[in-house]
Scaffold this motif. Sequence first.
Motif, PDB file in Angstrom:
ATOM      1  N   THR A  68       9.978   0.093  -5.843  1.00 16.53           N
ATOM      2  CA  THR A  68       9.773  -1.192  -5.170  1.00 16.53           C
ATOM      3  C   THR A  68       9.915  -1.050  -3.666  1.00 16.53           C
ATOM      4  OG1 THR A  68      10.588  -2.367  -7.117  1.00 16.53           O
ATOM      5  CG2 THR A  68      10.586  -3.574  -5.036  1.00 16.53           C
ATOM      6  N   SER A  71       6.719  -0.521  -1.829  1.00 12.36           N
ATOM      7  CA  SER A  71       5.951  -1.743  -1.560  1.00 12.36           C
ATOM      8  C   SER A  71       6.481  -2.455  -0.331  1.00 12.36           C
ATOM      9  CB  SER A  71       6.016  -2.677  -2.776  1.00 12.36           C
ATOM     10  OG  SER A  71       5.372  -2.098  -3.892  1.00 12.36           O
ATOM     11  N   GLU A  74       5.369  -0.657   2.916  1.00 13.23           N
ATOM     12  CA  GLU A  74       3.992  -0.927   3.327  1.00 13.23           C
ATOM     13  C   GLU A  74       3.877  -2.321   3.933  1.00 13.23           C
ATOM     14  OE1 GLU A  74      -0.474  -1.399   1.366  1.00 13.23           O
ATOM     15  OE2 GLU A  74       0.914   0.124   0.599  1.00 13.23           O
ATOM     16  N   TYR A  88       5.046 -12.143   2.465  1.00 12.60           N
ATOM     17  CA  TYR A  88       4.093 -11.368   1.669  1.00 12.60           C
ATOM     18  C   TYR A  88       3.470 -12.230   0.573  1.00 12.60           C
ATOM     19  CZ  TYR A  88       7.335  -8.026   3.777  1.00 12.60           C
ATOM     20  OH  TYR A  88       8.157  -7.351   4.643  1.00 12.60           O
ATOM     21  N   ASN A 385       5.575  -6.633  -5.660  1.00  5.55           N
ATOM     22  CA  ASN A 385       4.782  -5.469  -6.069  1.00  5.55           C
ATOM     23  C   ASN A 385       3.341  -5.844  -6.376  1.00  5.55           C
ATOM     24  OD1 ASN A 385       6.599  -3.143  -6.041  1.00  5.55           O
ATOM     25  ND2 ASN A 385       7.755  -4.192  -7.631  1.00  5.55           N
ATOM     26  N   VAL A 388       1.518  -6.540  -2.767  1.00 11.13           N
ATOM     27  CA  VAL A 388       1.100  -5.397  -1.965  1.00 11.13           C
ATOM     28  C   VAL A 388      -0.293  -4.923  -2.376  1.00 11.13           C
ATOM     29  CG1 VAL A 388       2.072  -3.543  -3.394  1.00 11.13           C
ATOM     30  CG2 VAL A 388       1.890  -3.224  -0.932  1.00 11.13           C
ATOM     31  N   THR A 405      -0.871   3.959  -4.818  1.00 13.94           N
ATOM     32  CA  THR A 405      -1.252   2.787  -5.603  1.00 13.94           C
ATOM     33  C   THR A 405      -0.482   2.658  -6.908  1.00 13.94           C
ATOM     34  OG1 THR A 405      -3.484   2.864  -4.652  1.00 13.94           O
ATOM     35  CG2 THR A 405      -3.195   1.605  -6.685  1.00 13.94           C
ATOM     36  N   PRO A 408       3.485   0.548  -6.863  1.00 15.20           N
ATOM     37  CA  PRO A 408       3.713  -0.881  -7.097  1.00 15.20           C
ATOM     38  C   PRO A 408       3.333  -1.339  -8.500  1.00 15.20           C
ATOM     39  CG  PRO A 408       1.856  -0.551  -5.613  1.00 15.20           C
ATOM     40  CD  PRO A 408       2.526   0.773  -5.761  1.00 15.20           C
TER      41      PRO A 408
END
Length: 469
Positions: A68, A71, A74, A88, A385, A388, A405, A408
């Motif tokens: 996590t 995520s 990023e 987010y 998650n 993202v 990729t 998440p």
Amino acid sequence: MATETAAPEPAQAQPELKRAIGPKLLFFFVIGDVLGTGIYALTGSVAGRVGGALWLPFLVAFIVAFLTAFSYLELVGKYPKAAGAALYTNRAFKVPFLTFLVAFTVMCSGITSASAAARAFGATYLPASFNIKVSAPVIAIVAVVFVLMLAAINLIGVSESVKANVVLTCIELSGLLIIIGVGVWAVLQGNGEPARLTEFNTADQNALLAVTAATSLAFFAMVGFEDSVNMAEECREPARIFPKALLYGLGAAALIYILVALTSSLLIPANDLAAAKSNALLNVLTVGAPGFPLRVFAFIGLFAVVNSALINMLMASRLLYGMANERILPRAFGTVHPLRRTPWVAILVTTGIAAVLVASAGADGVSKLGGTTALLLLIVFTVVNAAVLVLRREPVEHKHFRAPTWAPIVAAVLCGYLAVPVLSGRPASDYYLALGLIGVGIVLWLINWLYLRGKGERVEIDPTKLGKG
């Protein structure tokens, strides 16, 4: 007849938050927030759910938290604002009500975490430090006074609060290193029982459910890393310093936790650890080093829970501040003190909520509040998650960290699994308290919505400004 939508009134000019946190302070902020109440107060409760394989739930909890964290790295690199998960969620799904619920849930998780620390302070480590017995009413009073003292520190300023965190982190780290050192010494002396490390509590459940139930509680010990993103507006060059500080801090904390769990299981049977509850580490010290002065460790534990509570209250107030800036909550919550440059109204509000929780938590308050904290954050982490992945469609001009990729995706599945009632094995009380807090959030949303509607306004959240002072 259509209702005219009025533009929000211009905000009164507020001073910007002070950028006082560099990479070293951020590293200690992360490790200091992860270490603390969870391992100091809940080791016995985790052992009661899983048995002698106490280390495994902490390892699984670390894996979920670590994935996590990618995520969060990023997202904080793309959007270094104080609102964190709420920002987010808003950018990804553009549903104001969902944004509010996520913000309120994260804020409540910080408050419940700090409240668990306050209860541990009053019920376990304060009495052990001074070798006294305290009644339930006294515990509640001490816990309330405790959160008021945290508010005073928080009001002084973020730089002072985070520097205080560095000192407290060193103190609480020394306590865990003492436990690890005692374990190494005991094993070298031929003490300890390695066979316990593979024992599972399967009296009324299978091994998988035992590990899952224990992980759902042990996860409380691994949370805290997400608090750091809510300090983004007060960091220097957040996109550059966050990845190393977050991953190194989280990894260091997990290693310490696993070593403490191994030591505890080697020296004391799981049933005895479970019976000791929040006194489990004190018992480990008694068995592994009978001549060690318990008051010294009790004082260290005292500082550990102070540190956890301080950082969580710091996070909760900053999140409330960020939400007020976009009027998801009344703008008054975002008022910044002109001299100290801290969000003083948000600090007072979050302190009041914490005081109510610690006064009414009951005898098993530490475990109940800790379990609720973990549940609330697992729900939020599932949303983050997913966010993202959605936000990959929204590029930004500056460089930032990009998570693989698969991370998440796996993290969302694991977080959701640990939050589901049937699968997680957590007690019903966690869900009741979580639903109660979320219900309060819904009421506050309606009150704010009715207030704005009465003024003929409908606020459309601008994601590019969410969290700005």
